[in-house]
Design an enzyme around this catalytic site. Structure first.
Site, PDB file in Angstrom:
ATOM      1  N   ASP A   1      44.986 -54.213  16.648  1.00 30.74           N
ATOM      2  CA  ASP A   1      45.053 -54.555  18.266  1.00 30.74           C
ATOM      3  C   ASP A   1      43.813 -54.130  18.699  1.00 30.74           C
ATOM      4  O   ASP A   1      43.721 -54.504  20.123  1.00 30.74           O
ATOM      5  CB  ASP A   1      46.222 -53.497  18.792  1.00 30.74           C
ATOM      6  CG  ASP A   1      47.738 -54.115  18.610  1.00 30.74           C
ATOM      7  OD1 ASP A   1      47.870 -55.440  18.619  1.00 30.74           O
ATOM      8  OD2 ASP A   1      48.619 -53.553  18.143  1.00 30.74           O
TER       9      ASP A   1
HETATM   10  C1  BGC Z   1      46.154 -48.343  19.995  1.00 26.89           C
HETATM   11  C2  BGC Z   1      46.759 -49.421  18.701  1.00 26.89           C
HETATM   12  C3  BGC Z   1      48.036 -50.027  19.514  1.00 26.89           C
HETATM   13  C4  BGC Z   1      47.778 -50.665  20.798  1.00 26.89           C
HETATM   14  C5  BGC Z   1      48.980 -51.339  21.320  1.00 26.89           C
HETATM   15  C6  BGC Z   1      45.903 -49.393  21.133  1.00 26.89           C
HETATM   16  O1  BGC Z   1      45.345 -48.307  22.399  1.00 26.89           O
HETATM   17  O2  BGC Z   1      45.001 -47.839  19.480  1.00 26.89           O
HETATM   18  O3  BGC Z   1      47.128 -48.639  17.663  1.00 26.89           O
HETATM   19  O4  BGC Z   1      48.542 -51.078  18.688  1.00 26.89           O
HETATM   20  O5  BGC Z   1      47.010 -49.751  21.685  1.00 26.89           O
HETATM   21  O6  BGC Z   1      48.742 -52.102  22.684  1.00 26.89           O
HETATM   22  C1  NOJ Z   2      49.899 -49.944  16.009  1.00 28.09           C
HETATM   23  C2  NOJ Z   2      50.571 -51.144  16.222  1.00 28.09           C
HETATM   24  O1  NOJ Z   2      52.041 -50.799  16.508  1.00 28.09           O
HETATM   25  C3  NOJ Z   2      50.432 -52.428  15.322  1.00 28.09           C
HETATM   26  O2  NOJ Z   2      51.075 -53.594  15.506  1.00 28.09           O
HETATM   27  C4  NOJ Z   2      49.146 -52.584  14.913  1.00 28.09           C
HETATM   28  O3  NOJ Z   2      48.970 -53.362  14.005  1.00 28.09           O
HETATM   29  C5  NOJ Z   2      48.368 -51.228  14.693  1.00 28.09           C
HETATM   30  N1  NOJ Z   2      48.398 -50.325  15.763  1.00 28.09           N
HETATM   31  C6  NOJ Z   2      46.922 -51.597  14.398  1.00 28.09           C
HETATM   32  O4  NOJ Z   2      46.182 -51.692  15.654  1.00 28.09           O
END
Ligand code: BGC
Ligand code: NOJ
Length: 816
Positions: free
Chosen positions: A488
């Site tokens: 993400d």
């Molecule tokens: C996080 C990710 C997460 C995303 C969701 C980010 O700040 O680092 O792990 O999936 O936010 O929006």
């Molecule tokens: C957490 C999110 O829930 C997941 O969808 C994503 O793949 C990982 N973070 C990595 O960014």
């Protein structure tokens, strides 16, 4: 250092001190009513949706850290203490917290009084039961006071912590005997209320927070308790609570038990008000509450539903049972990993101690992946979930990134454009059909964006998933990344320069050139799984078409996606490589190494082995494999959120546990059992238990991230519970390392284990048939099956064809 121990026979983790390095929590509830509960009595409850129907209030990231719970206070002369230590933190003479499957028990004693508190959500009611038993273990009679305390949340947990100008004037309760009804907003658009009850007459109550706690105090020193008892306050506005007082006289040796219930009650619109009254009288219809409470009046009733809950879990987890000489692996496979899979399936990423329950609802990709580790447990629920998820897909195959579990509608705020999302739907359907053999799901008519007028069979949804990638490729023939892919934080089209702009939704959802090698690997894997489904569905041409597309993608991944020693991560919006030796930071990323290899890319050509050695050389640490290396030292406009984190944390070089099992699986694909298991062990809670003082999060579940080697606090875990790590590690250990994998034709047996793992046995329920599998490994190989016998019949290859007429099958496997 440990702060407790596993009690495998009881299927519990036993915490022996309340002073754990972080709150160590558990989840109560399986279907609709849920509670989070920490080892010091913190937590909160909600019905179905942690944002929209929150019953009790919690204060995230508060001081002290774990603030608010459904607390009990025991007053014994001048001493006031809690059965779970918080919030008074009065030193206890003894303390133990046992987190079990869907329940938690606390045993504590102080000055000769012992309390045993059992909290759980029964299988078939929308309530939490808290039974507390007080025993006088001393030689003198005791006159105690028992107080209960919950602070109501005004339903919408997000509004509850923002909209004070309204909310401080809406709180309303009714009190009848020992029952307190929280009916805030019932007069208007709600048909539900909450109930706090106890099965004995009370000696006092309060419903105004400031009357019970005191305006200048906190829950650690409730004024009413210090002043000698509840005040009988009736709330109108401000902060409604439910506090009850029971005076308890105990002779030496005597015990008394009290059953507290916290319930959620819904009334049909035409039965909202008490019979014979008008809406303007404002008296709620309590019939359903009373019916529910009548079921929890005696210890026998409580024991009855508690036993039901315990047998439910025992039965459920039996579906995959391992007996090996490795206790740690046994307990993860048989108990905790499967348990966490159920919790992640239920919660997605909504409510934990790190997910506030008001941000993300159910994630499209998250839920599809959670299902991979859950589908063998309750396939019917997996089926329903698939339909819910597919119903939020758009006609062009893309999808809302998230949806709200209550409405099941996509979250417009975040929208779509995460270009890995569509392919995860294929992964989920493939896993479901392989597990169940239920191909009728492919013909299920499913709406697009919840619009029934454009509904199509699920198979058509899968086709559009596939075609979304086929029609969204960049200059190297690799998939366009969109807002982000699995990662993400890799926001290649975002270019955010100002605070407050969401990395995920700022900027265009699509750019013309930024590409993801990771999605390429996904396409190779799930494109083939789609082709298999198309074939089974009777469409050979479609299967051929898909395989031809997979071939093209594989080619692109192994050429434009290859950097020489490892797979490239992506191409940015300028067409530059991300995750290449040419880069200053972020030279190598874990995702394409794990996923492309597990998809089979470059295995024959020797690229896979090279990629995995590069992982071992550049990314591996004693606590797991980092997501990338070197971490970004400064913010890169063209990369987005990933470079916003300090080095070593989260997506910027943290050990992201979710993709460690991809590498472990990739190692099994290449036949490296020793290494696959070594990778498995590094993030495995039963192993990291030993270093709980460093790791800090619960030693019975996975956390999302462990600080990486470039972080200031290397080895520190964060964001426990709600992570795709649960599902993927369960797939890794159960299907790849131990090697029992459901396929369309039958159960495949192909272990890839460390050479010294020893013989092992697995009971695996597959499509209603129980397979008793005995694996021996006389030559201590890492992979390879020399002989496979099913009920004495020699099997050619690794797949035991499914025969529905059997109830049990005896499987003898000789590796070699
Ligand atoms: C996080 C990710 C997460 C995303 C969701 C980010 O700040 O680092 O792990 O999936 O936010 O929006
Ligand atoms: C957490 C999110 O829930 C997941 O969808 C994503 O793949 C990982 N973070 C990595 O960014």
């Amino acid at each position: 250092m440990k702060f407790g121990y596993f009690d495998d026979a009881a299927q519990e983790y036993v915490i022996t001190t309340p002073r754990t390095p972080l709150p160590w929590i558990n989840y109560l509830g399986n279907k609709d009513f849920f509670s989070l509960i920490s080892n010091t009595g913190g937590g909160y409850s909600f019905y179905k949706d942690a944002k929209l129907l929150r019953l009790t209030r919690y204060r995230y990231n508060s001081v002290p850290y774990d603030s608010n719970g459904k607390y009990f206070y025991i007053q014994d002369s001048d001493t006031v203490w809690n059965p779970a230590w918080q919030p008074t933190k009065t030193e206890l003479d003894s303390y133990e917290c046992r987190h079990g499957l869907g329940y938690s028990r606390f045993t504590a004693s102080k000055n000769g009084v012992r309390s045993e508190l059992l909290s759980f959500v029964p299988l078939n009611d929308t309530c939490e039961i808290q039974r507390i038993v007080l025993t006088n273990e001393g030689s003198e009679a005791k006159s105690l006071r028992l107080y209960s305390y919950v602070e109501w949340c005004l339903w919408n947990a997000s509004d509850d912590c923002e909209n004070f100008q309204r909310n401080l004037s809406t709180g309303e309760v009714e009190i009848e005997g020992s029952v307190i009804y929280h009916k805030t907003e019932y007069r208007e658009r709600r048909n539900h209320y909450a109930v706090r009850a106890v099965n004995v007459p009370v000696d006092g109550f309060d419903t105004i927070r400031s009357e019970f706690i005191g305006f200048y105090n906190g829950p650690d020193a409730p004024q009413a308790i210090l002043d000698g008892g509840c005040t009988g306050s009736v709330c109108s506005g401000w902060s409604p609570i439910a506090a009850q007082q029971i005076n308890v006289d105990l002779e030496p040796g005597q015990s008394r038990s009290f059953i507290f219930v916290l319930a959620y009650i819904e009334n049909p619109e035409n039965e909202k008000w008490a019979e014979g009254t008008q809406p303007r009288d404002g008296i709620i219809n309590k019939v359903r509450a009373k019916e529910l409470l009548a079921r929890y009046q005696t210890d026998e009733q409580v024991e009855g539903v508690f036993t039901e809950l315990k047998s439910y879990w025992k039965e459920l987890l039996k579906k995959y049972t391992l007996r090996s000489s490795n206790d740690k692996v046994n307990r993860m496979v048989n108990i905790w990993n499967q348990y966490q899979c159920m919790i992640t399936f239920n919660m997605s990423r909504s409510a934990s101690y790190y997910e506030s329950g008001i941000g993300r609802g159910m994630g499209f990709r998250d839920s599809c992946q959670d299902l991979l580790g859950f589908v063998h447990l309750i396939p019917e629920r997996a089926r329903e979930r698939i339909i819910d998820i597919a119903s939020t897909q758009f006609q062009n195959g893309s999808a809302y990134h998230q949806y709200q579990p209550l409405t099941k509608k996509g979250n417009a705020g975040i929208g779509s454009g995460f270009n890995d999302d569509p392919l995860w739907l294929i992964a989920a359907v493939s896993a479901y059909t392989r597990e169940t053999g239920d191909y009728s799901i492919l013909d299920e008519i499913v709406p697009f964006d919840n619009d029934m007028s454009v509904a199509q069979p699920l198979m058509e949804h899968l086709k559009r998933s596939l075609d979304f990638t086929v029609t969204h490729k960049g200059p190297h023939g690799l998939p366009l990344i969109g807002r982000a892919d699995w990662n993400d934080c890799l926001n290649l089209n975002c270019f955010s320069e100002h605070p407050g702009e969401s990395f995920q939704t700022f900027g265009p959802s699509e750019g013309p050139v930024a590409e993801s090698v990771f999605i390429g690997g996904m396409f190779v894997k799930y494109g083939e799984e789609y082709a298999q489904l198309a074939e089974i569905h009777g469409d050979r041409d479609e299967a051929d078409r898909a395989r031809a597309e997979v071939e093209k993608m594989n080619e692109a991944v192994c050429t434009a996606g290859w950097d020489g020693e490892w797979f490239v991560r992506a191409y940015d919006a300028y067409g530059n490589k991300v995750g290449s030796h040419e880069c200053e930071d972020g030279q190598i990323y874990i995702e394409p190494q794990g996923f492309c290899v597990l998809a089979g890319c470059g295995v024959k050509e020797g690229l896979a082995d090279k990629a995995l050695s590069s992982v071992e050389k550049l990314l591996d640490t004693k606590y797991g494999i980092c997501i990338l290396y070197p971490a970004y030292k400064s913010y890169h406009l063209e990369l987005g959120e990933i470079s916003s984190y300090p080095p070593g944390y989260k997506e910027n070089g943290g050990i992201f546990c979710h993709n460690n099992p991809w590498v472990s699986i990739a190692e099994t694909v290449c036949g490296h059992g020793d290494r696959a298991f070594e990778v498995y062990k590094k993030t495995c809670p039963a192993y990291t238990e030993e270093i709980s003082e460093i790791h800090r999060t619960e030693p019975y579940v996975y956390c999302q991230m462990v600080a990486g080697k470039e972080a200031k606090y290397f080895g520190e875990g964060k964001n426990s519970w709600l992570t795709g790590t649960a599902a993927w590690t369960f797939c890794d250990i159960s299907q790849y390392i131990l090697g029992i994998m459901p396929t369309h034709k039958g159960l495949s047996i192909d272990p890839c284990i460390p050479s010294d793992f020893g013989d092992f046995e697995i009971d695996r329920t597959f499509r209603g048939v129980v397979y008793h599998i005995h694996v021996t490994n006389p030559e201590h190989v890492q992979k390879g099956v020399r002989q496979l016998l099913a009920d004495g019949v020699m099997i050619d290859g690794n797949v035991i064809p499914f025969s529905p007429d059997k109830k049990e099958v005896d499987v003898q496997v000789v590796m070699g």
